[in-house]
Design an enzyme around this catalytic site. Structure first.
Site, PDB file in Angstrom:
ATOM      1  N   GLU A 118      -4.945   3.934  -2.161  1.00  0.00           N
ATOM      2  CA  GLU A 118      -5.276   2.541  -2.428  1.00  0.00           C
ATOM      3  C   GLU A 118      -6.042   1.897  -1.259  1.00  0.00           C
ATOM      4  O   GLU A 118      -7.013   1.192  -1.470  1.00  0.00           O
ATOM      5  CB  GLU A 118      -3.949   1.791  -2.672  1.00  0.00           C
ATOM      6  N   ASP A 119      -5.590   2.163  -0.033  1.00  0.00           N
ATOM      7  CA  ASP A 119      -6.099   1.376   1.103  1.00  0.00           C
ATOM      8  C   ASP A 119      -7.095   2.084   2.000  1.00  0.00           C
ATOM      9  O   ASP A 119      -7.726   1.452   2.831  1.00  0.00           O
ATOM     10  CB  ASP A 119      -4.927   0.911   1.988  1.00  0.00           C
TER      11      ASP A 119
END
Ligand code: MN
Length: 702
Positions: free
Chosen positions: A76-77
């Protein structure tokens, strides 16, 4: 000592050395991936995954869950792909991380509250491995514990989502401790004032009650000792959100709720629970109607305990829970207790989903033994072994469909009219085939067109009864109207031969014939004719009967327009196209099949006016017709491409192509080409002939 070293030491109490090292590797990978990123609090980002892993270590989760916890924000990051994780840490861990990321991306907050339950189910259905949920719960727990650093609005959003989605999921899974923490932290973030006021009130009340609590505890412990029972007596505190919900839901005053003294007695085995019950009922008088045996009849999520309320000294009510240590473990940790409990490894099936199954099986058995309603367990079963998918409408409403459902099922679930007029669909804003099975979490949009009709081919892939029934029904209606109109044309054609027509036949004669055939209305008769169940020729003769034995003067052929629909089909054996001389063969129930006049398959019935009728092509016939061509040519490179471009140049369409080499020098290619009519076909053939090395072209027919 570094955080990871502390964790590793804790893990080594229940994991092997290799497994602990894998968790370490995942930590270092995450540390590098998140390098330079910081939490809102200013700490390096990696402290968050480490904390999540620590929560899972409390539950004694396996090394793969812990690795996934370390890596859960990496996709996700940091933009690292799932494939990269797969190569580094294997498929299972990558899948877990991917599952957690997908849950994180789900946008819960904009949706109506009433849908919260469906969201819970959707979240569960999306996580094919229950560990995804557990990692996500741990992630959320750490975020809730560190919520203060966020801005007011964001804090409230996360808190609301936690109360609506994650606390109920924890409850479904029997994870009482996690649920209570979610609720209290969520309550505090949503209603800081109310939470604080209740907190202060509880503190005050506790201070006042200290003495009495100690007294009751002592007398209970004493009572067990007298009977020679070993058990732990402890005072029980209600959590803030629980008190708040009671005050609101049951409209009770704070004092009323707090005036109850609650204790728990934990013993070694089930048998002892009942002995304790007898002993405390001897000590104080029980309050009638308040005794509950959740051991014999467990609560929906597998919770087991004996509950009773006693009149204590000075008439204070004392609530007592009696349970075994194992029940206590289950009551606190639910599904996670199966990781926590280091039981006989041979008895427990290996693997992790197996553990979750074990839990469900356990609860199921409890409930069956108790003859209790299976409602809850049904829902957990659905959650853990999803046979349902949950998808969004474009407006964000959630639809629940059986697994394997397609956009057509979805369309009929929305509304029958939407189903009947559907022509295409978008899944997550991209055009997709109507037959594609839907995935949980997708947004489905139906493209419809007025006047569109269900396609019979849909019956091959729809899974819901509703879609199936409505498609069948619509097709039946369509078939009926098409057979009625074909029947009318067939009948009029014969009547025209008698120099009359249906509307010139007196109504009573028609009625008479209908009565004789036991039919209700003229459409029934026409439908029968159109479907080939009744011969137009015979019916026409009967309608004519009283006017003597007239025989048809001239037979003009029936015109085929190409728009007759389901009741008319073109024979596969001779594939007629407009321009070919044709005849219609009527077979019962199937309607009319169009053959070439020269087709060998109908040569026997060719002159039977009851079975075969003269046909012609209408001037404005529409549609595409397939013909099969056999092309014999000298073998050469790129031959298929050459053929294709020639057919294309003549506006034809190749539907099918196959080739076999006869000898080294010549090839035979079978082509199925769709054309408008004979003139068009001639053009296609001319183009093909112009190719180099073509020896012979034949149109195939039976
Ligand atoms: Mn996270």
């Amino acid at each position: 000592m570094l955080g990871i070293d502390v964790l590793a030491e804790r893990l080594s109490t229940y994991l092997g050395k290799d497994q602990v090292n894998l968790v370490r590797r995942a930590y270092y990978y995450a540390e590098q991936a998140h390098d330079g990123q910081r939490r809102r609090s200013g700490e390096p980002y990696v402290t968050h995954p480490l904390a999540v892993a620590n929560i899972l270590a409390d539950m004694h989760m396996d090394h793969q869950s812990l690795m996934a916890a370390m890596l859960h924000d990496v996709i996700e990051d940091t933009g690292i792909a799932k494939e990269a994780l797969c190569a580094q840490f294997g498929e299972t861990v990558a899948e877990l991380v991917d599952g957690v990321s997908k849950l994180t991306q789900m946008n819960f907050e904009t949706k109506a509250e009433a849908q919260a339950e469906n969201f819970q189910k959707m979240a569960m259905a999306m996580a094919r491995d229950i560990r995804v949920i557990l990692v996500k719960l741990a992630d959320r727990l750490h975020n809730m514990r560190t919520l203060e650093v966020l801005s007011g609005e964001k804090r409230r959003r996360i808190a609301k989502e936690t109360l609506e989605i994650y606390a109920p999921i924890a409850n479904r899974l029997g994870m009482h401790n996690v649920r209570v923490e979610f609720e209290d932290l969520g309550f505090k973030a949503m209603h800081p004032m109310r939470s604080e006021r209740i907190h202060q009130a509880v503190k005050r009340a506790r201070g006042n009650r200290k003495e009495l609590v100690a007294k009751i505890e002592h007398s209970l412990a004493n009572c067990l000792a007298v009977d020679g029972i070993a058990g732990d007596v402890s005072g029980r505190q209600k959590h803030l959100y629980g008190i708040y919900k009671k005050m609101r839901g049951k409209r009770r005053a704070f004092n009323e709720i707090m005036d109850v003294y609650a204790f728990r007695i934990v013993v070694d085995k089930v048998d002892t629970c009942y002995r304790v019950l007898g002993a405390v009922h001897n000590l104080y008088k029980p309050l009638p109607g308040r005794f509950k045996d959740y051991i014999a009849i467990p609560k929906a999520n597998g919770y087991q305990s004996l509950h009773t309320t006693l009149f204590g000294m000075h008439g204070v009510p004392i609530e007592i829970q009696i349970r075994t240590r194992e029940m206590e473990e289950m009551a606190n940790n639910g599904i996670a207790a199966h990781w926590l409990y280091k039981s006989n490894d041979d008895e427990l099936p290996k693997g992790t989903h197996a553990r979750a199954r074990q839990w469900v099986k356990g609860v199921l058995e409890l409930q069956q033994r108790a003859g209790n309603s299976l409602e809850f367990i049904e829902s957990v079963k659905i959650d853990l072994f999803p046979d349902e998918v949950y998808v969004f409408t474009p407006k964000g409403k959630i639809m629940e469909l059986p697994k394997g459902s397609t956009a057509v099922d979805f369309a009929y679930a929305v509304h029958t009219d939407v189903g009947n007029s559907c022509i295409a669909c978008r899944i997550n804003r991209r055009l997709a085939p109507l037959s594609e099975p839907l995935q949980s979490g997708s947004t489905v949009e139906i493209v419809s067109a007025p006047g569109a009709r269900p396609n019979p081919a849909w019956l091959n892939f729809v899974v819901t009864g509703k879609a199936r029934t409505h498609i069948r029904h619509a097709l039946k209606l369509q078939r009926r109207s098409e057979s009625v109109s074909l029947g009318e044309r067939l009948l009029n054609k014969v009547l025209n031969g008698f120099e009359t027509s249906l509307d010139r036949i007196p109504a009573e004669r028609v009625q008479h014939l209908l009565a004789e055939y036991r039919l209700e209305v003229i459409e029934d008769l026409l439908e029968d004719i159109g479907l080939g169940n009744r011969m137009a020729y015979v019916v026409a003769r009967r309608l004519q009967a009283s006017e003597g034995e007239a025989s048809p003067s001239s037979e003009s052929p029936l015109a085929i327009r190409g728009t007759e629909g389901l009741v008319l089909s073109y024979a596969k054996c001779c594939t007629p196209i407009p321009g070919d001389p044709i005849v219609g063969h009527l077979s019962a129930g199937k309607g009319m099949v169009v053959h070439l006049e020269s087709c060998r398959n109908i040569s026997e019935v060719r002159h039977n006016p009851e079975k075969c009728i003269q046909l012609a092509w209408a001037k404005d016939v529409s549609g595409e017709f397939n013909v099969e061509l056999r092309v014999e040519l000298e073998h050469q490179r790129g031959l298929i491409a050459l053929l294709a471009s020639s057919v294309n140049a003549a506006d034809g369409n190749i539907e099918k192509i196959s080739m076999d080499e006869r000898d080294g020098r010549t090839s035979v290619v079978q082509l199925v080409v769709s054309v408008h009519d004979r003139v068009h076909l001639a053009r296609v053939i001319r183009k093909l002939r112009a190719l180099n090395g073509v020896i012979r072209i034949t149109r195939m027919r039976a």
